[in-house]
Design a protein around this motif. Sequence first.
Motif, short mmCIF file in Angstrom:
data_model
loop_
_atom_site.label_atom_id
_atom_site.label_comp_id
_atom_site.label_asym_id
_atom_site.label_seq_id
_atom_site.Cartn_x
_atom_site.Cartn_y
_atom_site.Cartn_z
N CYS A 229 0.84 -1.22 0.00
CA CYS A 229 0.00 0.00 0.00
C CYS A 229 0.87 1.26 0.00
N SER A 230 1.27 1.72 -1.20
CA SER A 230 2.09 2.94 -1.28
C SER A 230 1.24 4.15 -0.90
N GLY A 233 -1.27 5.73 -3.25
CA GLY A 233 -1.15 4.86 -4.42
C GLY A 233 -2.43 4.12 -4.79
N THR A 234 -2.26 3.11 -5.62
CA THR A 234 -3.42 2.37 -6.15
C THR A 234 -4.02 1.43 -5.09
N THR A 235 -3.14 0.77 -4.34
CA THR A 235 -3.61 -0.30 -3.45
C THR A 235 -4.40 0.25 -2.28
N ALA A 237 -6.15 2.82 -2.29
CA ALA A 237 -7.48 3.19 -2.80
C ALA A 237 -8.40 1.97 -2.75
N ALA A 238 -7.85 0.81 -3.11
CA ALA A 238 -8.65 -0.43 -3.11
C ALA A 238 -8.97 -0.89 -1.69
N HIS A 241 -11.53 1.15 0.04
CA HIS A 241 -12.89 0.81 -0.43
C HIS A 241 -13.39 -0.46 0.26
#
Length: 267
Positions: A229-230, A233-235, A237-238, A241
Amino acid sequence: MKSVIGVIGLGNMGGAIVRGLSGRDDVTLVGYDHNESRMRELAEGCGLEPAASAVEAVERADYVLVAVKPQHVKPLLKETAPALAQGGKCVLSIAAGIMTDKLRKYAGTSVPVVRIMPNTPAMVGAGVFAVCLEDENLTDGQKAFITDALGSLGQVHVLGERQFDAFTALAGSGPAYVFYFMEAVIEAGVTMGLTRTQATDMTKALFSGSCKLAEESDRHISVLREMVCSPAGTTIAATNHMDASAVRASIVEAVRKAYERSIELGK
Ligand SMILES: NC(=O)C1=CN([C@@H]2O[C@H](COP(=O)(O)OP(=O)(O)OC[C@H]3O[C@@H](n4cnc5c(N)ncnc54)[C@H](OP(=O)(O)O)[C@@H]3O)[C@@H](O)[C@H]2O)C=CC1
Ligand SMILES: O=C(O)[C@@H]1CCC=N1
């Protein structure tokens, strides 16, 4: 000397255990199932010796593995109780929820009873098993044979019976949760335009790689997740959610439902 394991019920789990044990040279496998094609397939593929009836399988066996659905256990054990009383035998039951006192009542009091909870990765030698060896009539030799035989199919946990419902909910049912999550990830991949084959291959590699990392790393599972989880970053965000959708709480509740159902099956 070879021990004879008589497997009654050669479906998903009974068949998996036969396949896994078929390589052992200290075991003769005898089996019986209502469904003849299942017996034939395992006879051809794994050298299983088909029996003509459940009673014959019991008569020939040192260890009788009961691998039928929970609702079929009572009639099966009642039918085979006279053969089980012949001495030197041992009942191994993988039925979810059915307690040893009930198994003993159905099978007759003289035969030792062992509860086992497997899971389907046993098909590829990567199962997780719980085994309850609390029956006072079990010999040390029987205990050693059972744990050794299960050890050739995966990891073995010797547990008290009161922990069986939790183990069933976590590890017995667990492969279905993993495959459910895998299916969802594959659907996401297809939604984003990957082919189903690409998404499936990637998902299998993702899960096996992540499990290998979890097994081989000294780091806690939470730390391994944080490493992905940067910041911004992208992760993250996931996973944010997932948290907002209460995915973690929902998984805990789902496993608890399986636990409650296991307790219910035992009543
Ligand atoms: N599947 C899993 O992941 C796990 C299952 N278990 C336990 O394993 C047991 C078996 O489950 P599973 O393998 O999935 O079930 P399946 O339905 O795949 O296999 C059971 C087999 O037993 C046969 N059968 C039923 N009654 C008799 C009988 N009296 N004599 C001979 N054969 C009989 C059935 O035939 P027919 O279909 O004709 O009735 C069927 O072929 C259950 O008690 C379950 O709780 C435990 C852990 C994991
Ligand atoms: O769903 C079930 O009842 C069985 C027991 C654990 C896995 N499958």
